[in-house]
Design a protein around this motif. Structure first.
Motif, PDB file in Angstrom:
ATOM      1  N   VAL A  32      -0.935  28.698  -1.134  1.00 35.29           N
ATOM      2  CA  VAL A  32      -0.896  28.355   0.291  1.00 35.29           C
ATOM      3  C   VAL A  32       0.542  28.032   0.682  1.00 35.29           C
ATOM      4  O   VAL A  32       1.158  27.117   0.123  1.00 35.29           O
ATOM      5  CB  VAL A  32      -1.823  27.158   0.591  1.00 35.29           C
ATOM      6  N   HIS A  33       1.077  28.811   1.636  1.00 30.80           N
ATOM      7  CA  HIS A  33       2.429  28.612   2.138  1.00 30.80           C
ATOM      8  C   HIS A  33       2.371  28.249   3.620  1.00 30.80           C
ATOM      9  O   HIS A  33       1.292  28.170   4.216  1.00 30.80           O
ATOM     10  CB  HIS A  33       3.262  29.903   2.001  1.00 30.80           C
ATOM     11  N   ARG A  34       3.549  28.075   4.216  1.00 27.47           N
ATOM     12  CA  ARG A  34       3.677  27.872   5.662  1.00 27.47           C
ATOM     13  C   ARG A  34       4.432  29.037   6.263  1.00 27.47           C
ATOM     14  O   ARG A  34       5.425  29.508   5.703  1.00 27.47           O
ATOM     15  CB  ARG A  34       4.427  26.569   5.947  1.00 27.47           C
ATOM     16  N   ASP A  35       3.958  29.503   7.436  1.00 29.73           N
ATOM     17  CA  ASP A  35       4.664  30.519   8.212  1.00 29.73           C
ATOM     18  C   ASP A  35       4.674  30.045   9.655  1.00 29.73           C
ATOM     19  O   ASP A  35       3.653  30.103  10.335  1.00 29.73           O
ATOM     20  CB  ASP A  35       3.964  31.877   8.095  1.00 29.73           C
ATOM     21  N   ALA A  36       5.814  29.528  10.112  1.00 33.77           N
ATOM     22  CA  ALA A  36       5.927  28.910  11.436  1.00 33.77           C
ATOM     23  C   ALA A  36       4.925  27.746  11.512  1.00 33.77           C
ATOM     24  O   ALA A  36       4.975  26.841  10.698  1.00 33.77           O
ATOM     25  CB  ALA A  36       5.700  29.940  12.538  1.00 33.77           C
ATOM     26  N   ASN A  37       3.976  27.790  12.474  1.00 40.25           N
ATOM     27  CA  ASN A  37       3.010  26.708  12.604  1.00 40.25           C
ATOM     28  C   ASN A  37       1.641  27.106  12.069  1.00 40.25           C
ATOM     29  O   ASN A  37       0.625  26.498  12.423  1.00 40.25           O
ATOM     30  CB  ASN A  37       2.890  26.279  14.063  1.00 40.25           C
ATOM     31  N   ALA A  38       1.630  28.106  11.202  1.00 34.19           N
ATOM     32  CA  ALA A  38       0.400  28.512  10.528  1.00 34.19           C
ATOM     33  C   ALA A  38       0.575  28.297   9.034  1.00 34.19           C
ATOM     34  O   ALA A  38       1.695  28.145   8.536  1.00 34.19           O
ATOM     35  CB  ALA A  38       0.082  29.980  10.813  1.00 34.19           C
ATOM     36  N   ILE A  39      -0.535  28.257   8.330  1.00 35.63           N
ATOM     37  CA  ILE A  39      -0.463  28.318   6.878  1.00 35.63           C
ATOM     38  C   ILE A  39      -0.921  29.705   6.456  1.00 35.63           C
ATOM     39  O   ILE A  39      -1.634  30.392   7.193  1.00 35.63           O
ATOM     40  CB  ILE A  39      -1.319  27.239   6.194  1.00 35.63           C
ATOM     41  N   THR A  40      -0.500  30.117   5.292  1.00 42.40           N
ATOM     42  CA  THR A  40      -0.898  31.418   4.765  1.00 42.40           C
ATOM     43  C   THR A  40      -1.553  31.230   3.406  1.00 42.40           C
ATOM     44  O   THR A  40      -1.137  30.372   2.629  1.00 42.40           O
ATOM     45  CB  THR A  40       0.305  32.365   4.625  1.00 42.40           C
ATOM     46  N   ALA A  41      -2.573  32.027   3.150  1.00 48.28           N
ATOM     47  CA  ALA A  41      -3.236  32.034   1.846  1.00 48.28           C
ATOM     48  C   ALA A  41      -2.981  33.385   1.210  1.00 48.28           C
ATOM     49  O   ALA A  41      -3.412  34.416   1.734  1.00 48.28           O
ATOM     50  CB  ALA A  41      -4.732  31.786   1.999  1.00 48.28           C
ATOM     51  N   HIS A  49      -3.311  34.643   7.498  1.00 51.40           N
ATOM     52  CA  HIS A  49      -2.681  33.632   8.333  1.00 51.40           C
ATOM     53  C   HIS A  49      -3.767  32.774   8.981  1.00 51.40           C
ATOM     54  O   HIS A  49      -4.727  33.300   9.550  1.00 51.40           O
ATOM     55  CB  HIS A  49      -1.808  34.272   9.412  1.00 51.40           C
ATOM     56  N   ILE A  50      -3.594  31.453   8.915  1.00 52.27           N
ATOM     57  CA  ILE A  50      -4.570  30.520   9.472  1.00 52.27           C
ATOM     58  C   ILE A  50      -3.828  29.527  10.362  1.00 52.27           C
ATOM     59  O   ILE A  50      -3.027  28.728   9.863  1.00 52.27           O
ATOM     60  CB  ILE A  50      -5.307  29.746   8.355  1.00 52.27           C
ATOM     61  N   PRO A  51      -4.048  29.541  11.688  1.00 48.47           N
ATOM     62  CA  PRO A  51      -3.394  28.557  12.566  1.00 48.47           C
ATOM     63  C   PRO A  51      -3.742  27.134  12.135  1.00 48.47           C
ATOM     64  O   PRO A  51      -4.919  26.762  12.094  1.00 48.47           O
ATOM     65  CB  PRO A  51      -3.967  28.883  13.948  1.00 48.47           C
ATOM     66  N   SER A  52      -2.739  26.344  11.808  1.00 43.88           N
ATOM     67  CA  SER A  52      -2.996  25.037  11.190  1.00 43.88           C
ATOM     68  C   SER A  52      -3.679  24.059  12.123  1.00 43.88           C
ATOM     69  O   SER A  52      -4.465  23.218  11.684  1.00 43.88           O
ATOM     70  CB  SER A  52      -1.674  24.437  10.693  1.00 43.88           C
ATOM     71  N   THR A  67       2.343  24.563  -1.038  1.00 50.90           N
ATOM     72  CA  THR A  67       3.746  24.181  -0.965  1.00 50.90           C
ATOM     73  C   THR A  67       3.935  22.908  -0.145  1.00 50.90           C
ATOM     74  O   THR A  67       3.069  22.506   0.636  1.00 50.90           O
ATOM     75  CB  THR A  67       4.577  25.304  -0.331  1.00 50.90           C
ATOM     76  N   HIS A  68       5.106  22.304  -0.302  1.00 47.69           N
ATOM     77  CA  HIS A  68       5.459  21.109   0.459  1.00 47.69           C
ATOM     78  C   HIS A  68       5.443  21.410   1.956  1.00 47.69           C
ATOM     79  O   HIS A  68       4.959  20.593   2.763  1.00 47.69           O
ATOM     80  CB  HIS A  68       6.844  20.620   0.019  1.00 47.69           C
ATOM     81  N   GLN A  69       5.981  22.561   2.370  1.00 46.34           N
ATOM     82  CA  GLN A  69       6.023  22.905   3.793  1.00 46.34           C
ATOM     83  C   GLN A  69       4.618  23.104   4.374  1.00 46.34           C
ATOM     84  O   GLN A  69       4.360  22.752   5.522  1.00 46.34           O
ATOM     85  CB  GLN A  69       6.865  24.175   3.995  1.00 46.34           C
ATOM     86  N   ALA A  70       3.716  23.666   3.597  1.00 47.82           N
ATOM     87  CA  ALA A  70       2.337  23.822   4.072  1.00 47.82           C
ATOM     88  C   ALA A  70       1.699  22.458   4.295  1.00 47.82           C
ATOM     89  O   ALA A  70       1.032  22.223   5.311  1.00 47.82           O
ATOM     90  CB  ALA A  70       1.525  24.638   3.071  1.00 47.82           C
ATOM     91  N   MET A  71       1.908  21.535   3.349  1.00 49.75           N
ATOM     92  CA  MET A  71       1.354  20.192   3.511  1.00 49.75           C
ATOM     93  C   MET A  71       1.993  19.479   4.707  1.00 49.75           C
ATOM     94  O   MET A  71       1.344  18.705   5.404  1.00 49.75           O
ATOM     95  CB  MET A  71       1.575  19.377   2.242  1.00 49.75           C
ATOM     96  N   SER A  72       3.264  19.770   4.957  1.00 54.70           N
ATOM     97  CA  SER A  72       3.965  19.147   6.081  1.00 54.70           C
ATOM     98  C   SER A  72       3.327  19.525   7.411  1.00 54.70           C
ATOM     99  O   SER A  72       3.040  18.665   8.245  1.00 54.70           O
ATOM    100  CB  SER A  72       5.436  19.553   6.069  1.00 54.70           C
ATOM    101  N   VAL A  73       3.069  20.819   7.635  1.00 53.12           N
ATOM    102  CA  VAL A  73       2.492  21.239   8.910  1.00 53.12           C
ATOM    103  C   VAL A  73       1.034  20.791   9.027  1.00 53.12           C
ATOM    104  O   VAL A  73       0.563  20.427  10.110  1.00 53.12           O
ATOM    105  CB  VAL A  73       2.623  22.769   9.104  1.00 53.12           C
TER     106      VAL A  73
END
Length: 322
Positions: A32-41, A49-52, A67-73
């Motif tokens: 699981v990553h972050r892409d802008a304001n979405a997370i990605t699996a 892509h999943i809108p957070s 990732t840390h960025q995914a948890m951040s958003v």
């Protein structure tokens, strides 16, 4: 992989109300990553892509990395993140509140701290579950006895409706597959409902531990809320899934439950039920504070004064920086 949600991407500040979010999303064996304001699996099949801001609860199963960025958003948007076991039947961790106000939590504490009001809330919970019965005047022991009979009656009725042979409720902690298919479905439905209830409870800023029926556990109130919908949604759906086919009952129950929750707007109902249980009937939702980022200090006579000031005892105060 297909896109799980069709909602447009939102900024972290544009928080979607709890009642309007996707109840839960279960991921396993992916990164699981972050892409802008979405997370990605991301897995071997591709990237989703999943809108957070549209997630109520993100269930992370075995083989997931985040990732840390995914948890951040996810933290910014208030989504509950739960680390769970295979098939989602073991629960390990959770997230933060969508609200910045403590008003609902304080209302819960007041109701819980008084013996009479605590019993009144327990009776109100019973009334929500079984509206054809009047629990007024019942003791706690009588409430438990009636609840036990009603749940047993529900099992028998659903078995008769679906044609499944019922041998009683069976659940061996740590050995999900030891139970028969319908019991696997009931367990899967219950665990998912616990995760959903926990997401709603934490998003409203309420204590998961201050229960009115359950007690002594960090998730006592979560169990209280999940049980409100056990005989209406969880148990009948588990019997339906088990009657269709005996293979993969757990995952199929989880998917069917997610669809049922969205169809019946259960999250919105859950929020309304919690507020009706904890707040006086004439309470205005605007009085709960919402997203107000305000901290006050307790003073005498039930009065509250602004924080961030140095009160010198002479009636004057000066603003201080922390």
């Amino acid at each position: 992989m297909t896109t799980i949600s069709h909602h447009a991407a939102l900024t972290p500040r544009q928080l979607t109300r709890t009642a309007e979010r996707t109840s839960f999303i279960y991921l396993e064996r992916c990164t699981v990553h972050r892409d802008a304001n979405a997370i990605t699996a991301q897995d071997a099949e591709g990237t989703t892509h999943i809108p957070s801001a549209t997630i109520g609860t993100l269930l992370l199963g075995p083989g997931t990395r985040i990732t840390h960025q995914a948890m951040s958003v996810l933290g910014e948007t208030g989504a509950a993140v739960c680390w769970v076991g295979e098939r989602g039947v073991r629960y390990y961790a959770a997230g933060r509140a969508l609200t910045r106000s403590s008003a609902l939590m304080e209302a819960q504490a007041r109701q819980w701290a008084n013996t009479r009001s605590r019993l009144a809330v327990a009776r109100a919970m019973y009334r929500l579950r079984f509206p054809d019965e009047d629990p007024a005047g019942l003791t706690r022991h009588e409430l438990l006895g009636r609840e036990g009979r009603r749940v047993k009656d529900c099992y028998r009725a659903q078995a008769a409706r679906t044609g499944i042979t019922w041998h009683g409720r069976q659940y061996i902690p740590g050995n999900f597959t030891a139970a028969d298919p319908v019991n696997q479905g009931i367990t899967a439905a219950a665990q998912c409902m616990y995760g959903i209830a926990h997401a709603v409870v934490t998003s409203l800023g309420i204590s998961p531990a201050l229960g009115f029926v359950h007690s002594g556990h960090e998730l006592s109130f979560v169990l209280d809320i999940a049980d409100l919908y056990k005989t209406e949604i969880g148990i009948p759906l588990a019997f339906d899934v088990a009657a269709q086919e005996e293979e993969d009952v757990g995952p199929r129950t989880r998917r069917a439950l997610r669809d049922r929750i969205n169809e019946t707007s259960l999250l919105e109902r859950c929020v309304d039920d919690i507020k009706s249980l904890l707040l006086p009937a004439d309470t205005n939702s605007a009085d709960l504070g919402g997203d107000r980022n305000v901290v006050t200090l307790h003073s005498d006579g039930g009065r509250e004064v602004p924080s961030g000031h140095n009160y010198d005892g002479a009636g004057d105060y000066e603003q201080v920086a922390w």
